[in-house]
Motif scaffolding. Sequence first.
Motif, PDB file in Angstrom:
ATOM      1  N   ILE A 169     -20.303 134.609  17.022  1.00  0.00           N
ATOM      2  CA  ILE A 169     -20.393 134.675  15.557  1.00  0.00           C
ATOM      3  C   ILE A 169     -20.197 133.276  14.961  1.00  0.00           C
ATOM      4  CG2 ILE A 169     -19.165 135.504  13.495  1.00  0.00           C
ATOM      5  CD1 ILE A 169     -18.558 138.089  15.029  1.00  0.00           C
ATOM      6  N   LEU A 170     -19.324 132.498  15.588  1.00  0.00           N
ATOM      7  CA  LEU A 170     -18.950 131.185  15.063  1.00  0.00           C
ATOM      8  C   LEU A 170     -19.948 130.067  15.361  1.00  0.00           C
ATOM      9  CD1 LEU A 170     -15.152 130.443  15.551  1.00  0.00           C
ATOM     10  CD2 LEU A 170     -16.459 130.482  13.457  1.00  0.00           C
ATOM     11  N   THR A 171     -20.800 130.264  16.350  1.00  0.00           N
ATOM     12  CA  THR A 171     -21.682 129.173  16.799  1.00  0.00           C
ATOM     13  C   THR A 171     -22.412 128.468  15.655  1.00  0.00           C
ATOM     14  OG1 THR A 171     -21.951 130.227  18.946  1.00  0.00           O
ATOM     15  CG2 THR A 171     -23.575 128.562  18.343  1.00  0.00           C
ATOM     16  N   PRO A 172     -23.086 129.197  14.744  1.00  0.00           N
ATOM     17  CA  PRO A 172     -23.773 128.504  13.655  1.00  0.00           C
ATOM     18  C   PRO A 172     -22.813 127.833  12.665  1.00  0.00           C
ATOM     19  CG  PRO A 172     -23.909 130.887  13.346  1.00  0.00           C
ATOM     20  CD  PRO A 172     -23.330 130.652  14.699  1.00  0.00           C
ATOM     21  N   VAL A 173     -21.603 128.358  12.561  1.00  0.00           N
ATOM     22  CA  VAL A 173     -20.621 127.794  11.625  1.00  0.00           C
ATOM     23  C   VAL A 173     -20.091 126.469  12.152  1.00  0.00           C
ATOM     24  CG1 VAL A 173     -18.434 128.196  10.449  1.00  0.00           C
ATOM     25  CG2 VAL A 173     -19.985 130.100  10.852  1.00  0.00           C
ATOM     26  N   ILE A 174     -19.752 126.438  13.444  1.00  0.00           N
ATOM     27  CA  ILE A 174     -19.239 125.198  14.053  1.00  0.00           C
ATOM     28  C   ILE A 174     -20.283 124.082  13.935  1.00  0.00           C
ATOM     29  CG2 ILE A 174     -18.519 124.132  16.232  1.00  0.00           C
ATOM     30  CD1 ILE A 174     -17.192 126.761  16.984  1.00  0.00           C
ATOM     31  N   ALA A 175     -21.557 124.476  14.016  1.00  0.00           N
ATOM     32  CA  ALA A 175     -22.637 123.483  13.938  1.00  0.00           C
ATOM     33  C   ALA A 175     -22.679 122.785  12.579  1.00  0.00           C
ATOM     34  CB  ALA A 175     -23.973 124.155  14.222  1.00  0.00           C
ATOM     35  N   VAL A 176     -22.100 123.430  11.547  1.00  0.00           N
ATOM     36  CA  VAL A 176     -22.088 122.852  10.195  1.00  0.00           C
ATOM     37  C   VAL A 176     -21.183 121.616  10.136  1.00  0.00           C
ATOM     38  CG1 VAL A 176     -21.404 123.305   7.796  1.00  0.00           C
ATOM     39  CG2 VAL A 176     -22.622 125.059   9.096  1.00  0.00           C
TER      40      VAL A 176
END
Length: 472
Positions: A169-176
């Motif tokens: 779930i976090l993968t796209p958020v960490i990329a920010v």
Amino acid sequence: MQKYLKYIIPISIPLIVLLLPLSAFPFDGLTIIQQRVIAIFLLAALCWVFEPIPIYATSVVIIVLELLLVSNKGIYLFRLSEGQPHFGELLKYNEIMATFASPIIMLFLGGFFLAMAATKYRLDVNLARVLLKPFGSDPKFVMLGLMLITGIFSMFMSNTATTAMMLSILTPVIAVFGPKDPGRVAFALCIPVAANIGGIGTPIGTPPNAIALKYLVGDNYISFGEWMAFGVPFVVVMMALAWMLISFLYSADQKKIELSIKGKFLKTPKAIMVYVTFALTIILWLMGSSHGMNSYTVALIPVAIFSLTGIINKEDLKKISWDVLWLVSGGIALGLALDKTGLARLVVHSIPFDAFSPYAVLFGAAFLCLIMANFMSHTATANLLMPIMAALGTSMASLTPLGGEITLILVVTFAASLGMSLPISTPPNALAHATGHVQSSQMAKVGVVLGIVGVLLSFALVWLLHAVGHVG
């Protein structure tokens, strides 16, 4: 040569122990059967540390060796001197085999069915989506929300499965976050930390808890609800400390993030059945034995319902973590042999523990467990230490004012789950490290502090509960 040591050491040392005369051991009254159990114990310990074979395979080997060497239906040649002085009592073969179907195993099986059904019908992801809404877009508070959700899930699901789901779930958020932003470290690290801590909250949260329950019987019995009564406050306090520590060490440069989790609750008959069964099972667990059922009986209700309705089918059954069940059953079998042969009591009585301060014994046992759990499987650590701690707690009179056996078992159990300083310490740590966002040194900095503080906090909590009469 070095790569063969992990095979040579676990085999050679137990063989040497088997060949030694009884007089070579520092225990008065040691029997041949107890000597064989020492060899099996050493084989298990060395195999769990060096891992020449998978750790679940070690558990199966333990059970088979007990059946062959120390059971009343073992190899005839190994029973020739039965009845002779110093031979000892043979174990009943059916008691050893019953460890594969111990009530503890059934409790875990029920937990696995609940977790599998929740994942299959997206209950976990949808709960995460709903529960994270109130935490806004400040990275610090979003991280708090993530930790709380991860902690709640890990109380009822596998810590590893919870971590894998939350990291995806976090993968796209960490990329920010920018490549040098400490927020990357904070968000990737908070998930395994929360999963490791959250598992302490319920008896099914992590295998060491289930192993501890095996020894919390009779006057020391703790129900599912009673466990949560002290486990959840401990988790809440530790989670708050972990959040503050990670926020302090790895404060995000970015001041606002958006967490987008897509999906909606399914409204099919099977999905509704999953929601109702999940809620019903947890409610029955929390009600303790007021309805006449214990937590082990309740655990089989979701197994029956999900099998009957086809929610969990034969393909799903193949995905159950059978290796965990085998690992726990091997630990139960090892504990059975140490207890029934009298070896654990013999070892404990041979060391003058009463000469030491009870506080020194408690702290020593807890920190030994914490150190071991950082370098080997938490379950294997609990399997090795718990039967010895149970015997020590029973025999050491000076521990009685502090809660006796129950206090010792609980603090050691908590310590087993707090070993999370290295990527190899737990599967959640390994998953987080594999993202590439967390270095071993960063993980160790947080893990060491939380491990030491957690052990000290567990002493305070168990002492307080004992003082007010909830345990011991």
